[in-house]
Each structure stands twice: as structure tokens, then as C-alpha cells.
Design a protein around this motif. Structure first.
Motif, PDB file in Angstrom:
ATOM      1  N   GLN A   1       0.845  -1.180   0.000  1.00 10.80           N
ATOM      2  CA  GLN A   1       0.000   0.000   0.000  1.00 10.80           C
ATOM      3  C   GLN A   1       0.889   1.241   0.000  1.00 10.80           C
ATOM      4  OE1 GLN A   1      -3.228   0.211   2.790  1.00 10.80           O
ATOM      5  NE2 GLN A   1      -3.531  -2.008   2.816  1.00 10.80           N
ATOM      6  N   LYS A   2       0.472   2.230  -0.768  1.00 10.97           N
ATOM      7  CA  LYS A   2       1.187   3.501  -0.811  1.00 10.97           C
ATOM      8  C   LYS A   2       0.181   4.640  -0.732  1.00 10.97           C
ATOM      9  CE  LYS A   2       5.131   1.790  -3.486  1.00 10.97           C
ATOM     10  NZ  LYS A   2       6.064   1.806  -2.342  1.00 10.97           N
ATOM     11  N   ARG A   3       0.677   5.782  -0.287  1.00  9.47           N
ATOM     12  CA  ARG A   3      -0.190   6.940  -0.108  1.00  9.47           C
ATOM     13  C   ARG A   3      -0.005   7.932  -1.250  1.00  9.47           C
ATOM     14  NH1 ARG A   3       1.100   8.887   5.882  1.00  9.47           N
ATOM     15  NH2 ARG A   3       3.222   8.600   5.075  1.00  9.47           N
ATOM     16  N   PHE A   4      -1.126   8.464  -1.728  1.00  9.38           N
ATOM     17  CA  PHE A   4      -1.115   9.462  -2.790  1.00  9.38           C
ATOM     18  C   PHE A   4      -2.095  10.584  -2.459  1.00  9.38           C
ATOM     19  CE2 PHE A   4       0.057   5.469  -4.816  1.00  9.38           C
ATOM     20  CZ  PHE A   4       1.167   5.837  -5.577  1.00  9.38           C
TER      21      PHE A   4
ATOM     22  N   LEU B   1      -2.323  19.651  -6.432  1.00  7.95           N
ATOM     23  CA  LEU B   1      -2.515  18.537  -5.501  1.00  7.95           C
ATOM     24  C   LEU B   1      -3.329  18.997  -4.306  1.00  7.95           C
ATOM     25  CD1 LEU B   1       1.018  16.868  -5.441  1.00  7.95           C
ATOM     26  CD2 LEU B   1      -1.065  15.932  -6.448  1.00  7.95           C
ATOM     27  N   GLU B   2      -4.242  18.152  -3.853  1.00 11.09           N
ATOM     28  CA  GLU B   2      -5.025  18.425  -2.661  1.00 11.09           C
ATOM     29  C   GLU B   2      -4.284  17.926  -1.423  1.00 11.09           C
ATOM     30  OE1 GLU B   2      -9.257  19.387  -3.298  1.00 11.09           O
ATOM     31  OE2 GLU B   2      -7.396  20.536  -3.268  1.00 11.09           O
ATOM     32  N   ARG B   3      -4.710  18.390  -0.281  1.00 10.73           N
ATOM     33  CA  ARG B   3      -4.089  17.939   0.962  1.00 10.73           C
ATOM     34  C   ARG B   3      -4.533  16.526   1.340  1.00 10.73           C
ATOM     35  NH1 ARG B   3      -4.283  23.192   5.055  1.00 10.73           N
ATOM     36  NH2 ARG B   3      -2.920  24.545   3.802  1.00 10.73           N
ATOM     37  N   MET B   4      -5.690  16.112   0.849  1.00 14.27           N
ATOM     38  CA  MET B   4      -6.209  14.790   1.205  1.00 14.27           C
ATOM     39  C   MET B   4      -5.283  13.704   0.670  1.00 14.27           C
ATOM     40  SD  MET B   4      -9.908  13.054   0.348  1.00 14.27           S
ATOM     41  CE  MET B   4     -10.758  14.292   1.337  1.00 14.27           C
ATOM     42  N   ILE B   5      -4.888  12.793   1.525  1.00 16.77           N
ATOM     43  CA  ILE B   5      -4.009  11.682   1.158  1.00 16.77           C
ATOM     44  C   ILE B   5      -4.695  10.374   1.530  1.00 16.77           C
ATOM     45  CG2 ILE B   5      -1.777  10.579   1.559  1.00 16.77           C
ATOM     46  CD1 ILE B   5      -0.627  13.313   2.188  1.00 16.77           C
ATOM     47  N   ASN B   6      -4.740   9.436   0.592  1.00 19.26           N
ATOM     48  CA  ASN B   6      -5.332   8.128   0.835  1.00 19.26           C
ATOM     49  C   ASN B   6      -4.317   7.025   0.543  1.00 19.26           C
ATOM     50  OD1 ASN B   6      -8.046   9.155   1.356  1.00 19.26           O
ATOM     51  ND2 ASN B   6      -8.147   9.573  -0.844  1.00 19.26           N
ATOM     52  N   ALA B   7      -4.558   5.880   1.121  1.00 18.06           N
ATOM     53  CA  ALA B   7      -3.729   4.707   0.853  1.00 18.06           C
ATOM     54  C   ALA B   7      -4.369   3.885  -0.260  1.00 18.06           C
ATOM     55  CB  ALA B   7      -3.588   3.864   2.118  1.00 18.06           C
TER      56      ALA B   7
ATOM     57  N   ILE C   1      -9.879  14.205  -8.379  1.00 14.28           N
ATOM     58  CA  ILE C   1      -9.699  12.831  -8.828  1.00 14.28           C
ATOM     59  C   ILE C   1      -8.659  12.125  -7.980  1.00 14.28           C
ATOM     60  CG2 ILE C   1     -10.413  13.212 -11.214  1.00 14.28           C
ATOM     61  CD1 ILE C   1      -7.429  13.412 -11.936  1.00 14.28           C
ATOM     62  N   GLU C   2      -8.739  10.792  -8.015  1.00 14.23           N
ATOM     63  CA  GLU C   2      -7.779   9.942  -7.324  1.00 14.23           C
ATOM     64  C   GLU C   2      -6.810   9.348  -8.346  1.00 14.23           C
ATOM     65  OE1 GLU C   2      -9.273   7.569  -4.008  1.00 14.23           O
ATOM     66  OE2 GLU C   2     -11.296   8.241  -4.545  1.00 14.23           O
ATOM     67  N   PRO C   3      -5.689   8.816  -7.895  1.00 17.82           N
ATOM     68  CA  PRO C   3      -4.696   8.281  -8.838  1.00 17.82           C
ATOM     69  C   PRO C   3      -5.182   7.038  -9.561  1.00 17.82           C
ATOM     70  CG  PRO C   3      -4.082   7.766  -6.588  1.00 17.82           C
ATOM     71  CD  PRO C   3      -5.248   8.702  -6.494  1.00 17.82           C
TER      72      PRO C   3
ATOM     73  N   GLU D   1      -7.350   0.847  -6.380  1.00 16.42           N
ATOM     74  CA  GLU D   1      -8.298   0.528  -5.315  1.00 16.42           C
ATOM     75  C   GLU D   1      -7.776   1.059  -3.997  1.00 16.42           C
ATOM     76  OE1 GLU D   1      -9.114  -3.630  -5.277  1.00 16.42           O
ATOM     77  OE2 GLU D   1     -10.360  -3.550  -7.086  1.00 16.42           O
ATOM     78  N   ARG D   2      -8.669   1.620  -3.205  1.00 15.39           N
ATOM     79  CA  ARG D   2      -8.297   2.132  -1.890  1.00 15.39           C
ATOM     80  C   ARG D   2      -7.798   1.000  -1.002  1.00 15.39           C
ATOM     81  NH1 ARG D   2     -10.993   6.771   0.333  1.00 15.39           N
ATOM     82  NH2 ARG D   2     -11.155   8.354  -1.317  1.00 15.39           N
ATOM     83  N   GLY D   3      -6.741   1.281  -0.251  1.00 15.71           N
ATOM     84  CA  GLY D   3      -6.275   0.349   0.760  1.00 15.71           C
ATOM     85  C   GLY D   3      -6.926   0.679   2.091  1.00 15.71           C
TER      86      GLY D   3
END
Length: 469
Positions: free
Chosen positions: A240-243, A397-403, A445-447, A464-466
Motif C-alpha cells: 500500500q502507498k499513499r497518494f 494537488l489536494e491535501r487529502m491523502i489516501n492509501a 480525482i484519485e490516482p 483501489e483504496r487500501g
């Protein structure tokens, strides 16, 4: 006050009145949608204060960048260096020095092209461009002053393997082009890392826990994918990585016709016509140029007169024209967007450049019916930009970071589910993390995964979200 002083005062007042009158004429002419006939204002208020030499330096700093720098720690483990990594600038600076030497090295040793797959099993650093970069353009970027022809046609990747020479005073560098592979053994750059610096870098990266990848050849899959493609087949912690999420929008300024007039036609002395069709497309046209600005943010430009082959010039001369064209527009309409060279090539009597947006080292493509494309496609010669198609987007880039799940098996399954029928026909060049913008909307948008092919363009697969970490 004596008569002489009165005459001087009268002269000053008269000059001020003349200048004021000329300014008023220019303003009135502009309101009538015509360029100021003598371009008088540009004498006193030039568009941009940079000299041509300063603009060239700005172009070199802004556009001559690697797409990726990867540390090959051992046979099965890679670390992707982001621009904030302590060794990123050191490796890139060293790479530029070795590129200078490789372009004119009389002792380059040719190797079989397939030998690259053997090289990438070693401990080394690899610097990559997005696509093979023409040597004549690289020569300009590095400000090399010589008329000697380069020894290689183009450069795609540079592999630095300090341990290959067996001598702590000499470095071994491999130069890969679109169809060639060469080796050179040269003294370590005196201003660079030297042997000890490379050892420290490898030792430091040995314990790195982030941005860890594996080469494709360890997956066991039979897809036709280059062996040095980065993927993740590792421990659960590394899958899993964060973007950041990314926000993009059509710049509001495209609705300001007066602003567009100043940006697009400020340096054109001829009068022009400005019209608008029923769909809201604004058209600027003079004797030599047509500009169209569509309501969904597409800019199209075409130079009207036929172009003789004698104006082709060199690819570096053409890129200077491209840079100046882009800079005038980007600085006003897209101040937050970063633009990157995706490809540069000879196109007959002109040169073709594809550029696009990039954020935090991740490429950004524009969604199409059949896949994805670059945001900017420009043709130019040594004298001018000849055509342009540019999807204008302000990208941040937004501040929101997801895995997100990075496991290659998951990606492969989604790739088969989405494009199963065409996969056997794809000649895959690379698989990348990036973003895909829709051409007619503002959005967050998400990566996504981007699959770059040499025969079918670019495909995308959603990430897919982790569960986070």
C-alpha cells in the motif's frame, strides 16, 4: 523664470501630451478589436522583462528534468527517488555530467541492446527520460557549445554502476537510446559523489522503507512488459502507498476576451478579427494566425501560410519557440500547473513536441474515448509555432491523502477484466502511477494506473483504496 527655462518646460509638456495622445489612440484601437498598429506600447512595456538568454535559462531549468531516478539496491529491490530525497539532486547532477561526456566520447563501447536486462540486476542508479530525448536537444539543454555531431542519436536511460569498473577511481556508465546501448568508463566526476559517496548512498537506501518496488521479471507473469518496469510484489507493508488526490479546473480567465487578446496577440502588429460562434468558441484571426478558445478549455492554434523547408532549423531552435509560446500563456492562465516534456521528435519539415501536466513526479493524462492523451501537442520550426492543441487545466494537488493497493497481482487482474480482449495486442512500454483528467469537467480525482504502449497509446486502470497505514 528666464525664456530658456520656459522653452524647456513647454517642450516637456508637449512631449507628455504627445505620449498621452498616443496611449489614448492605442486604447481606443484595442477596444475596436485591432492590435495597436505600431506596437508602440511594447517599446515601453515589453511583454516579460527577460532577455532571450534569460528565457533560455528558464527553459533549461524548467524542462530538462528526468522522469524517474531509481536506485537498484539489489537484484530484486528498487527504490524510486522522489525529488525530496537527499540523493536525488546528487544523482541528477552527476547524470548530466556523464551525459555531456557520453555525447562526444570517442571511446564509447557498443553493446547488444538486450544486454540491458542483465545490467538492471546489478547495484546501480538509473536515470530515465519519459521517452528517448534527441541528442541535439539535450546539447542545447546542457548549453554545450560545439558544432561536432553527437556520438549517439538520442538518450532514453542512463545507468550508473560504480562497482562495474573494479577501480575506485573510475565509474562505469551505460547509455541507452531508442535502439542502441553503449558503455563508457570514465573517472569519477570530481564535484560528484565519488566512490565513497555512492557507497554511502547505497548503504543509506538499504534500510529505506518507502517507495520500494520490484522489477517486473520477478512477478512470473508472461505479459509482454519491459523487465525494468516497476511493480510491487513484496511484503504486506509495502503493498500500500499513499497518494494525494488532485484537483483540476478550467481557468476562469478564458472567458476574458480582452485578457486573451493581450496574451495571444500582444506581439502581433497586424490588425485582427475576433468572433464568437453559437457554442461560445472565441476565434482570433489575423493574416498569419488563427487561435480558437473553446468553452471547455481547449486552445487550438494554426499558422496559416505555407511553411518552406528552409525554416525547419534544429530541434533546439524549434523548442525555443515552443517554450516562449507556452510561457506567455501558462504564466497568466495556469500559474499552478507544472508542465513536462513527454516526447520530442522530427516530423518532416517541422518538429513535434508532446507535453503534459505533472504533479509530484506523477504524469497527468487527458481522458479520451479510446484511452488517454497528452494535454499539449505542438509542432514548430526554427521561426515559429506552427500548430498547437492544448487542453488548458489548472492543476493542483489536494491535501487529502489516501492509501491505495499497489499489489501487481491486483493490478493484473483489473487489467485483464478491463482490457482482456486487447491485452495480447499491446506492446507495453511502461506501467506508471498517475492521474487521468476528464476533458470537459472540473473535478477532484484519485490516482490511477497508466499503461503506456507503443502501439495503442495510454490505457488506465483505477487504483483501489487500501485500508491505510
Amino acid at each position: 523664470m528666464n525664456s530658456k527655462s520656459k522653452e524647456v518646460l513647454k517642450t516637456i509638456v508637449l512631449v507628455v501630451l504627445i505620449i498621452t495622445s498616443l496611449l489614448q489612440v492605442g486604447i481606443l484601437w484595442t477596444y475596436q478589436s485591432h492590435g495597436f498598429p505600431t506596437n508602440f506600447l511594447s517599446v515601453f512595456f515589453p511583454k516579460g522583462s527577460n532577455t532571450p538568454q534569460e528565457m533560455d535559462e528558464l527553459a533549461r531549468e524548467e524542462y530538462f528534468r528526468p522522469f524517474r531516478i531509481v536506485a537498484y539496491r539489489d537484484e530484486d529491490s528498487r527504490v524510486l527517488l522522489d525529488s525530496g530525497n537527499v540523493y536525488y539532486d546528487d544523482i541528477w547532477n552527476e547524470g548530466q555530467e556523464y551525459i555531456k561526456q557520453a555525447l562526444y566520447n570517442q571511446n564509447l563501447i557498443p553493446l547488444p541492446y538486450s544486454y540491458w536486462n542483465e545490467l538492471i540486476t546489478r547495484r546501480c542508479f538509473v536515470i530515465e527520460f519519459k521517452s528517448p530525448m534527441p541528442s541535439d536537444l539535450i546539447r542545447w539543454f546542457l548549453n554545450i557549445q560545439t558544432n561536432e555531431d553527437p556520438k549517439v542519436e538520442n538518450i532514453y536511460k542512463i545507468l550508473i554502476a560504480p562497482g562495474d569498473s573494479g577501480n575506485k577511481n573510475y565509474n562505469t556508465v551505460y547509455i541507452r537510446g531508442s535502439r542502441t546501448l553503449h558503455k563508457m568508463i570514465v573517472p569519477f566526476w570530481s564535484q560528484g559523489l565519488l566512490w565513497s559517496g555512492y557507497e554511502n548512498a547505497f548503504n543509506s537506501l538499504k534500510d529505506n522503507k518507502t517507495n520500494i518496488y520490484n522489477p517486473f521479471y520477478v512477478t512470473g507473469f508472461t505479459f509482454d512488459i519491459p523487465a525494468d518496469t516497476l511493480c510491487v510484489i513484496g511484503s504486506e507493508a509495502n503493498q500500500q502507498k499513499r497518494f494525494n488526490t488532485l484537483r483540476y479546473s478550467i481557468p476562469d480567465e478564458i472567458a476574458d476576451n480582452d485578457l486573451l487578446t493581450r496574451i495571444l496577440l500582444d506581439n502581433k502588429k497586424e490588425s485582427y478579427d475576433r468572433t464568437e460562434d453559437l457554442q461560445g468558441t472565441v476565434i482570433f484571426q489575423n493574416l498569419r494566425n488563427i487561435y480558437k478558445i473553446y468553452s471547455h478549455g481547449l486552445l487550438e492554434h494554426r499558422y496559416i501560410p505555407a511553411t518552406p523547408n528552409s525554416d525547419k532549423g534544429t530541434i533546439s531552435e524549434a523548442f525555443i519557440q515552443v517554450h516562449r509560446f507556452i510561457r506567455d500563456i501558462k504564466d497568466v492562465l495556469l500559474p499552478n500547473s507544472s508542465i513536462f516534456i513527454y516526447s520530442a521528435e522530427d516530423a518532416g519539415n517541422r518538429y513535434k513536441f508532446e507535453l503534459g501536466y505533472i504533479a509530484n513526479g506523477k504524469p497527468i493524462y487527458i481522458q479520451t474515448e479510446n484511452g488517454a492523451e497528452n494535454a499539449i501537442v505542438i509542432t514548430a520550426n526554427s521561426k515559429r509555432v506552427l500548430s498547437c492543441k492544448w487542453i488548458l487545466r489548472d492543476v493542483q494537488l489536494e491535501r487529502m491523502i489516501n492509501a491505495y493497493d499497489m499489489n501487481f497481482i491486483s493490478l493484473a487482474n483489473r487489467l485483464v477484466d478491463t482490457y482482456g480482449n486487447v491485452i495480447p495486442e499491446l506492446s507495453i512500454k511502461d506501467i506508471m502511477e498517475g492521474y487521468l483528467l476528464k476533458p470537459d469537467k472540473n473535478n477532484n480525482i484519485e490516482p490511477v494506473w497508466l499503461i503506456d504502449t507503443s502501439n495503442r497509446g495510454v490505457y488506465s486502470v483505477p487504483m483501489e483504496r487500501g485500508e491505510g497505514f
